[in-house]
Enzyme design. Structure first.
Site, PDB file in Angstrom:
ATOM      1  CD  GLU A  56      -2.835  -1.227   0.080  1.00 15.75           C
ATOM      2  OE1 GLU A  56      -3.232  -0.162  -0.422  1.00 15.75           O
ATOM      3  OE2 GLU A  56      -3.197  -2.337  -0.330  1.00 15.75           O
ATOM      4  N   GLY A  57       0.399   2.303  -0.625  1.00 22.07           N
ATOM      5  CA  GLY A  57       1.137   3.556  -0.643  1.00 22.07           C
ATOM      6  C   GLY A  57       1.948   3.772  -1.900  1.00 22.07           C
ATOM      7  CB  CYS A  58       3.167   1.688  -4.525  1.00 20.71           C
ATOM      8  SG  CYS A  58       4.421   1.109  -3.367  1.00 20.71           S
ATOM      9  CB  VAL A  59       1.695   5.946  -7.930  1.00 21.63           C
ATOM     10  CG1 VAL A  59       0.912   6.275  -9.182  1.00 21.63           C
ATOM     11  CG2 VAL A  59       1.748   7.149  -7.007  1.00 21.63           C
ATOM     12  CB  SER A  60       3.287   1.415  -9.942  1.00 19.11           C
ATOM     13  OG  SER A  60       3.712   2.518 -10.701  1.00 19.11           O
TER      14      SER A  60
END
Length: 153
Positions: A56-60
């Site tokens: 979690e917390g990744c754009v991709s």
């Protein structure tokens, strides 16, 4: 790859990365190198890309999975990580993170702070804020997995 990493410390792996990046003159060369590292990242077995492994917390889309590969009552567990992403540059960042942390004992994982290394590699100053946040999310995931393995012993 794990056998090689077990023979060198995490600091030696970090120094190797810094040396490799130090040979590259500008950010475009470094960016290309990161993408090339991602191309060499082994593909997962198909079970990697699931909700349990999602970072979690990744754009991709990013998935990281840990495996305890040894450890007994006298030794800390050693963890191996595998990772996957749908973005080329992020696959390269995963490759860098796995080069540092995969195959390491829990204590070594928990005691190493990669932020200084990422600054030396010019990753922090050249990644977008979203990519930088994603990189830190990957590191938090690896540390959380290491803490969980430590607490099981």
């Amino acid at each position: 790859m794990d056998a090689v990493l077990e023979e060198q410390t995490i600091d030696a792996s970090a120094a190797q990365l810094a040396d490799d990046f130090g040979l590259l003159i500008d950010w475009e060369d470094r960016y290309s190198h990161v993408i090339d590292l991602g191309k060499k990242l082994p593909k997962g077995d198909g079970t990697l890309c699931c909700d349990d492994n999602k970072v979690e917390g990744c754009v991709s889309q990013v998935w990281i999975k840990s495996h305890v590969i040894d450890g007994d009552s006298e030794d800390e567990p050693r963890l191996r990580f595998e990772g996957e992403s749908d973005a080329s540059i992020v696959r390269g960042l995963i490759a860098i993170v796995l080069h540092l942390y995969s195959g390491r004992r829990v204590g070594e994982i928990l005691s190493f702070d990669a932020n200084d290394l990422f600054t030396r590699l010019s990753l922090e100053q050249h990644l977008s804020p979203q990519r930088s946040n994603g990189l830190h999310s990957m590191l938090r995931r690896i540390r959380a997995d290491a803490l969980a393995a430590k607490n099981k012993t």
